[in-house]
Motif scaffolding. Structure first.
Motif, short mmCIF file in Angstrom:
data_model
loop_
_atom_site.label_atom_id
_atom_site.label_comp_id
_atom_site.label_asym_id
_atom_site.label_seq_id
_atom_site.Cartn_x
_atom_site.Cartn_y
_atom_site.Cartn_z
N ILE A 1 -13.70 -5.68 0.85
CA ILE A 1 -14.11 -4.76 -0.34
C ILE A 1 -13.22 -3.51 -0.39
CG2 ILE A 1 -15.91 -3.37 -1.61
CD1 ILE A 1 -17.78 -5.81 -0.70
N ALA A 2 -13.28 -3.01 0.70
CA ALA A 2 -12.67 -1.72 0.86
C ALA A 2 -11.15 -1.51 0.73
CB ALA A 2 -12.97 -1.07 2.27
N VAL A 3 -10.49 -2.65 1.03
CA VAL A 3 -9.15 -2.62 0.67
C VAL A 3 -8.33 -3.22 -0.77
CG1 VAL A 3 -8.55 -3.03 3.16
CG2 VAL A 3 -8.82 -5.24 1.72
N SER A 4 -9.62 -3.53 -1.61
CA SER A 4 -9.36 -3.97 -2.85
C SER A 4 -8.71 -2.84 -3.82
CB SER A 4 -10.28 -4.60 -3.54
OG SER A 4 -11.47 -3.68 -3.87
N ASP A 5 -7.69 -2.99 -4.73
CA ASP A 5 -7.22 -1.96 -5.31
C ASP A 5 -8.02 -1.35 -6.25
OD1 ASP A 5 -4.62 -2.25 -4.21
OD2 ASP A 5 -3.94 -3.34 -6.34
N ALA A 6 -9.20 -1.98 -6.89
CA ALA A 6 -10.01 -1.16 -7.76
C ALA A 6 -11.05 -0.40 -6.78
CB ALA A 6 -10.89 -2.38 -8.41
N VAL A 7 -11.41 -0.89 -6.04
CA VAL A 7 -12.36 0.00 -4.96
C VAL A 7 -11.25 1.37 -4.31
CG1 VAL A 7 -13.63 0.27 -2.92
CG2 VAL A 7 -13.85 -1.87 -4.43
N ARG A 8 -10.36 0.97 -3.99
CA ARG A 8 -9.35 2.00 -3.38
C ARG A 8 -9.24 3.29 -4.84
NH1 ARG A 8 -4.05 -0.39 -1.89
NH2 ARG A 8 -3.75 1.74 -1.47
N LEU A 9 -9.10 2.79 -5.60
CA LEU A 9 -8.94 3.71 -6.70
C LEU A 9 -10.25 4.56 -7.04
CD1 LEU A 9 -7.18 5.05 -9.11
CD2 LEU A 9 -8.06 3.52 -10.71
N PHE A 10 -11.24 4.04 -7.17
CA PHE A 10 -12.50 4.58 -7.17
C PHE A 10 -12.74 5.78 -6.17
CE2 PHE A 10 -17.01 5.00 -6.13
CZ PHE A 10 -17.58 5.36 -7.18
N ILE A 11 -12.70 5.23 -4.91
CA ILE A 11 -12.74 6.12 -3.88
C ILE A 11 -11.82 7.44 -4.05
CG2 ILE A 11 -12.46 6.29 -1.21
CD1 ILE A 11 -14.99 4.75 -2.01
N ALA A 12 -10.57 7.01 -4.10
CA ALA A 12 -9.56 8.09 -4.39
C ALA A 12 -9.88 9.09 -5.48
CB ALA A 12 -8.13 7.47 -4.78
N ARG A 13 -10.36 8.56 -6.57
CA ARG A 13 -10.87 9.60 -7.76
C ARG A 13 -12.09 10.22 -7.33
NH1 ARG A 13 -6.31 9.16 -7.64
NH2 ARG A 13 -4.89 8.08 -9.28
N ALA A 14 -13.11 9.46 -6.72
CA ALA A 14 -14.38 10.36 -6.13
C ALA A 14 -13.89 11.14 -5.23
CB ALA A 14 -15.24 9.01 -5.61
N SER A 15 -13.08 11.07 -4.35
CA SER A 15 -12.59 12.10 -3.50
C SER A 15 -11.98 13.06 -4.18
CB SER A 15 -11.57 11.63 -2.37
OG SER A 15 -12.01 10.36 -1.52
N ASP A 16 -11.20 13.21 -5.13
CA ASP A 16 -10.99 14.16 -6.06
C ASP A 16 -12.29 15.01 -6.56
OD1 ASP A 16 -8.06 13.31 -5.55
OD2 ASP A 16 -8.21 12.44 -7.35
N ARG A 17 -13.07 14.27 -7.08
CA ARG A 17 -14.32 15.07 -7.54
C ARG A 17 -15.23 15.61 -6.60
NH1 ARG A 17 -17.58 17.30 -9.59
NH2 ARG A 17 -19.06 16.83 -11.38
N LEU A 18 -15.22 15.10 -5.34
CA LEU A 18 -16.14 15.43 -4.30
C LEU A 18 -15.54 15.75 -2.86
CD1 LEU A 18 -19.22 16.26 -3.90
CD2 LEU A 18 -19.63 13.90 -3.43
N ARG A 19 -15.41 16.92 -2.69
CA ARG A 19 -14.40 16.96 -1.20
C ARG A 19 -14.92 16.42 -0.23
NH1 ARG A 19 -10.95 21.21 -0.07
NH2 ARG A 19 -11.59 22.26 -1.98
N GLY A 20 -14.26 15.65 0.81
CA GLY A 20 -14.87 14.87 2.02
C GLY A 20 -15.54 13.56 1.56
N PHE A 21 -15.32 13.21 0.41
CA PHE A 21 -16.07 11.76 -0.11
C PHE A 21 -15.06 10.59 0.57
CE2 PHE A 21 -16.52 8.15 -3.00
CZ PHE A 21 -18.07 7.91 -2.70
N SER A 22 -15.71 9.60 1.30
CA SER A 22 -14.96 8.43 1.87
C SER A 22 -15.57 7.28 1.33
CB SER A 22 -14.60 8.77 3.08
OG SER A 22 -15.90 8.50 4.02
N VAL A 23 -14.83 6.13 1.72
CA VAL A 23 -15.67 4.77 1.41
C VAL A 23 -16.82 4.47 2.30
CG1 VAL A 23 -14.28 3.65 3.18
CG2 VAL A 23 -15.07 2.25 1.37
N ALA A 24 -16.77 5.32 3.39
CA ALA A 24 -18.40 5.23 4.38
C ALA A 24 -19.62 5.77 3.84
CB ALA A 24 -17.88 5.95 5.62
N ASP A 25 -19.16 6.52 2.46
CA ASP A 25 -20.32 7.25 1.84
C ASP A 25 -21.09 6.41 0.78
OD1 ASP A 25 -19.96 9.60 3.33
OD2 ASP A 25 -18.49 10.20 1.86
N VAL A 26 -20.33 5.14 0.49
CA VAL A 26 -20.91 4.13 -0.52
C VAL A 26 -21.29 2.84 0.11
CG1 VAL A 26 -19.77 5.49 -2.46
CG2 VAL A 26 -18.59 3.35 -1.05
N PRO A 27 -22.60 2.33 -0.44
CA PRO A 27 -22.72 0.94 -0.26
C PRO A 27 -21.48 0.07 -0.87
CG PRO A 27 -24.01 1.65 -1.86
CD PRO A 27 -23.32 2.74 -1.54
#
Length: 890
Positions: free
Chosen positions: A291-317
């Motif tokens: 799940i973590a390496v799929s393009d769609a999830v990577r984009l979500f994490i990247a844009r969520a990180s822009d929105r919330l400093r320090g956000f990472s894939v470990a912060d979501v189910p």
């Protein structure tokens, strides 16, 4: 060199340093000097000067329009790279608007002197404001296309990421030194009609107006002999003009490549249309790493990180974010918009409210951030007929065929073909290619948009009715086809439309179309059976039969319809090992048919009733039911169904020990089946005949029919399980225990795949006996105890008797008696109860329904004389059934 007439070049200010802003702004800022304006105010004025929307400006700068929105609202400032790109736009704006069209060329020979460049390079690629995520596979394919094709059209719906992918592909092309030339980027969505495309292109090439020379001539002259890449972004608004220019440019500049982004196909000779797929989404079965390496999830994490400093894939189910990306269809714009809600809502809340969130437009903020606005711009490009077709096709829940589309739209085949072709060309439909036929679908968020338009147009009730009636027709056609030579094709057809079948049945239930539901349910029983959807089929039939039971039966037609649905429900109950329920349903079906003319309906009901009675060990009753079916089918003269009836009578003779009579019947049965030529039916007849020969100790004679049957059922797991089990029986009778054990083990595996519990138990009993004879006592006990538990689950007294006999023959039967006459399954339930598990947890552990666990506990309490859970736990400890006997009692 004298320059062409026009406004003088003026030095402009830079957004990177507001103090350097000079005269250019004075041409359109009249109220205050530029030094007094905030960055946000100056950006809004610049956008107004260029007549750009926030989305258009964002595309020019290769940032999200949410970023532009934040700049103009004063919530953030641009990076140095973005500021430089804005400064370039400022300089362009300072030169003032260019003429809508250059003067017509003078009559006579072309001027010898070509257009003069205004600057060395004015068409650099936009500066990326955010990271580019994923798309490595797509970029690799585009690199290959750019090396061998001269006109590439990147097509896709709004929000699929055409511009960003094209810019990144062009950037990499230039970095590799593609064709040794420059990239000229021309954003077409910023053009204000009636300004022609060619004038914007000329501006991007740094050309100035020349008296007597048209913009087209200037551009052709500038490109002639030039190598490089021309990137035309947003060509759907100027399809015909771009198509004409592309043809001329390619003809005059052999070393030039053109890449276009468009929501429609241009239709130019040599055009390579490359549909941009949605981002890769993780499958439902994917693990956390995948799940973590799929393009769609990577984009979500990247844009969520822009929105919330320090956000990472470990912060979501992981599975929740994977499901979110699947629900958004891998559409990049939708993912970027939805990622902006991280920090406000949890991922699970975002998943639940995604449709509402995508429609959210913050009050008091200029511009729009609604996905629907982007899709509406594409929708408005469609002709009215195409818009109607798109709306109607949104009723499909699964990929659909051209015939499906024709049925729902209610137009001719030719009209449907043209409409679907137009929507494919306009990137609204995704094509899934097949060997025999292609299928079409929409990305989910696009389908939701089209569904909203369907509701707005008031067409939903009629469209859903057409959809339901069409799939009801498909269901009724499948009934006989699944039993014929086209069975495989029909099975694939139904499997591809499971969600549409469910929607059809739900529509019938909600709209009171009970008769339709009964007819469809009676038609689909064979599909539900072969696809393993027994519980789903039984649930649907129960709903419609319950509804039908609430009204009086007035006509013979109604009685027949209800009887057929009851028969279908009885068949599924038999195959689902609910034999008592099957007897009840089949008995009701026979009572529905009895007032009618005797025929196949009554014969079928009697057959189903006899099968359930036989599995319950009620052989006398089963014989009477099978005889009724045999008499009716003999009178009707249907040889295929007569063969089935003869086979069923032979099974009763086998159960009664009349092997000679059984053999006669089965040989008669095989003669009919060979004449009809249906391989599966012949194989069943051969297995049954071999079983009689084995029981009669004619072992050599049994080998030939089993070998022939094995050849006939290759690729059919359930049938192969029957054959393997019979071959194991043959080896066991000859005391070839090693070969028997191998065959039984293979039979268990095949029968488990085939999904018939009865066959699994029979093979497992044989395997337990073989293991015992081979000295593998523990293995023998394990297999037989498992078989015992499964036999109890389906309440089959015949199989229970066989298991009991097998246990008595082995050490497992005498060495491991269970207290209170409990079965193995009941003992396992009691063990888990003593371990403190709830009924629901026990059900999950043993793959049972909570209701089945409840019934087991009632039986256990009655057998052992217990008053409840505390007594039961104490009893388990005292009799050595608890896994932890020292556990404190509750």
């Amino acid at each position: 060199m004298c320059r062409a007439s026009g406004p003088p070049a003026e030095s402009g200010g830079s957004f990177a340093d507001p103090k350097t802003a000079g005269k250019p702004y004075a041409t359109y800022v009249n109220s205050e000097p530029p030094e007094a304006l905030s960055f946000a105010e100056r950006l809004r004025l610049l956008r107004a000067r260029l007549a750009l929307s926030q989305e258009q400006l964002a595309r020019r700068l290769s940032v999200s329009f949410a970023t532009v929105n934040r700049w103009e609202a004063g919530r953030s400032q641009p990076s140095a790279r973005a500021a430089a790109a804005i400064a370039e736009l400022e300089a362009s704006a300072s030169r003032g608007p260019e003429p809508a069209q250059g003067p017509e060329p003078a009559q006579g020979p072309e001027p010898a002197q070509g257009p003069e460049p205004a600057e060395e390079q004015t068409a650099r690629l936009p500066v990326a404001q955010s990271s580019f995520v994923g798309r490595e596979r797509e970029l690799g394919e585009l690199a290959g296309l750019l090396s061998r094709s001269r006109l590439i059209n990147l097509t896709g719906p709004g929000g699929i990421g055409k511009t960003r992918l094209a810019i990144e592909a062009a950037r990499r092309w230039a970095a590799r030194g593609g064709h040794g030339g420059d990239v000229v980027f021309v954003p077409l969505d910023a053009i204000q009609p009636p300004r022609p495309v060619v004038s914007v292109l000329a501006s991007r090439l740094g050309l100035r107006e020349r008296p007597g020379v048209s913009w087209r001539e200037s551009a052709l002259a500038a490109l002639r002999g030039r190598s490089g890449l021309l990137l035309l972004d947003g060509a759907e608004h100027y399809r015909e003009e771009v198509a004409g220019l592309a043809g001329e440019f390619l003809a005059s500049a052999p070393d030039l490549c053109i890449m276009v982004t468009s929501r429609v196909v241009l239709g130019v000779p040599g055009e390579v249309c490359w549909a941009i797929p949605p981002l890769d989404c993780p499958s439902v079965a994917a693990g956390a790493r995948e799940i973590a390496v799929s393009d769609a999830v990577r984009l979500f994490i990247a844009r969520a990180s822009d929105r919330l400093r320090g956000f990472s894939v470990a912060d979501v189910p992981p599975h929740a974010v994977g499901e979110l990306c699947r629900r958004l269809g891998g559409l990049p714009l939708a993912i970027e918009l939805i990622a902006g809600w991280v920090g406000t809502l949890s991922v699970r809340e975002i998943l639940q409210q995604r449709v509402t969130l995508l429609e959210y437009d913050p009050p008091g903020v200029p511009g729009s951030r609604k996905l629907a606005d982007v899709l509406r711009a594409s929708y408005d490009l469609l002709r009215p007929g195409q818009q109607r077709t798109l709306r109607l096709l949104s009723v499909f829940n699964t990929p659909f065929s051209l015939a499906d589309a024709q049925a729902v739209t209610g137009v001719s085949e030719q009209e449907a073909l043209g409409a679907v072709r137009g929507l494919v060309d306009a990137s609204w439909l995704v094509v899934t290619r097949g060997l025999e036929q292609n299928r079409f679908s929409m990305v989910e968020v696009i389908r939701e948009f089209a569904t909203a338009r369907l509701q707005e147009a008031g067409e939903a009730p009629q469209a859903r009715r057409r959809h339901a009636m069409h799939f009801a027709d498909v269901a009724t056609q499948s009934s006989s086809s699944l039993a014929g030579p086209d069975a495989r094709r029909w099975a694939v057809r139904l499997a591809s439309a499971v969600d549409d079948q469910r929607a059809m049945l739900q529509w019938a239930l909600e709209n009171g179309e009970i008769d339709l539901g009964l007819e469809v349910g009676a038609a689909l029983w064979r599909w539900w059976l072969i696809s393993g959807r027994l519980s789903a089929g039984r649930a649907w039939l129960d709903k419609f039969l319950t509804a039908a039971g609430e009204r009086p039966v007035r006509t013979a037609e109604e009685s027949q319809r209800i009887g057929r649905a009851l028969c279908a429900a009885a068949v599924l109950a038999v195959e689902n090992d609910a034999y008592a329920e099957a007897v009840r349903l089949a008995g009701q079906a026979m009572r529905s048919f009895e007032p009618l003319e005797p025929g196949e309906d009554l014969a079928f009901a009697a057959t189903v009733l006899g099968s359930a009675q036989r599995y319950l060990g009620e052989l006398a009753e089963a014989r009477r039911s099978f005889q009724t079916a045999l008499d009716l089918r003999a009178e009707a003269g249907d040889r295929a169904k007569l063969a089935m009836a003869v086979n069923n009578m032979a099974l009763i003779e086998i159960d009664d020990g009349n092997l000679g009579r059984a053999r006669e019947l089965l040989e008669q049965n095989l003669i009919i089946k060979r004449q009809l030529g249906e391989p599966r039916a012949i194989a069943i007849g051969l297995v049954n005949l071999a079983d009689v020969l084995i029981r009669d100790a004619r072992w050599q004679a049994a080998k030939a029919p089993l070998a022939e049957a094995a050849e006939l059922v290759i690729g059919q797991p359930q049938m192969m399980g029957l054959v393997l089990c019979s071959q194991g029986n043959l080896e066991a009778k000859q005391r070839n225990w090693k070969q028997a054990a191998e065959l039984y083990a293979d039979a268990v595996a095949a029968s488990e795949i085939g999904g018939h519990t009865h066959d699994v138990i029979e093979a497992m009993i044989g395997l337990g006996r073989a293991c015992h004879e081979l000295g593998q006592a523990d293995e023998a006990t394990r297999h037989l105890r498992t078989a015992e538990a499964m036999a109890h689950e389906i309440a089959n007294p015949q199989l229970l008797a066989q298991v009991t006999a097998a246990l008595a023959e082995t050490a497992g039967g005498a060495a491991d008696p269970l207290p209170g006459n409990l079965t193995a399954r009941q003992a396992e339930v009691l063990r888990l109860l003593a371990d403190g598990l709830s009924n629901k947890e026990i059900a999950a552990r043993l793959y049972l329904s909570p209701g089945t666990v409840d019934r087991h506990l009632v039986t256990i309490y009655r057998k052992v004389g217990l008053g409840g859970r505390v007594d039961a736990a104490r009893y388990a400890v005292e009799h050595g059934l608890a896994r932890n006997p020292n556990r404190e009692m509750l």
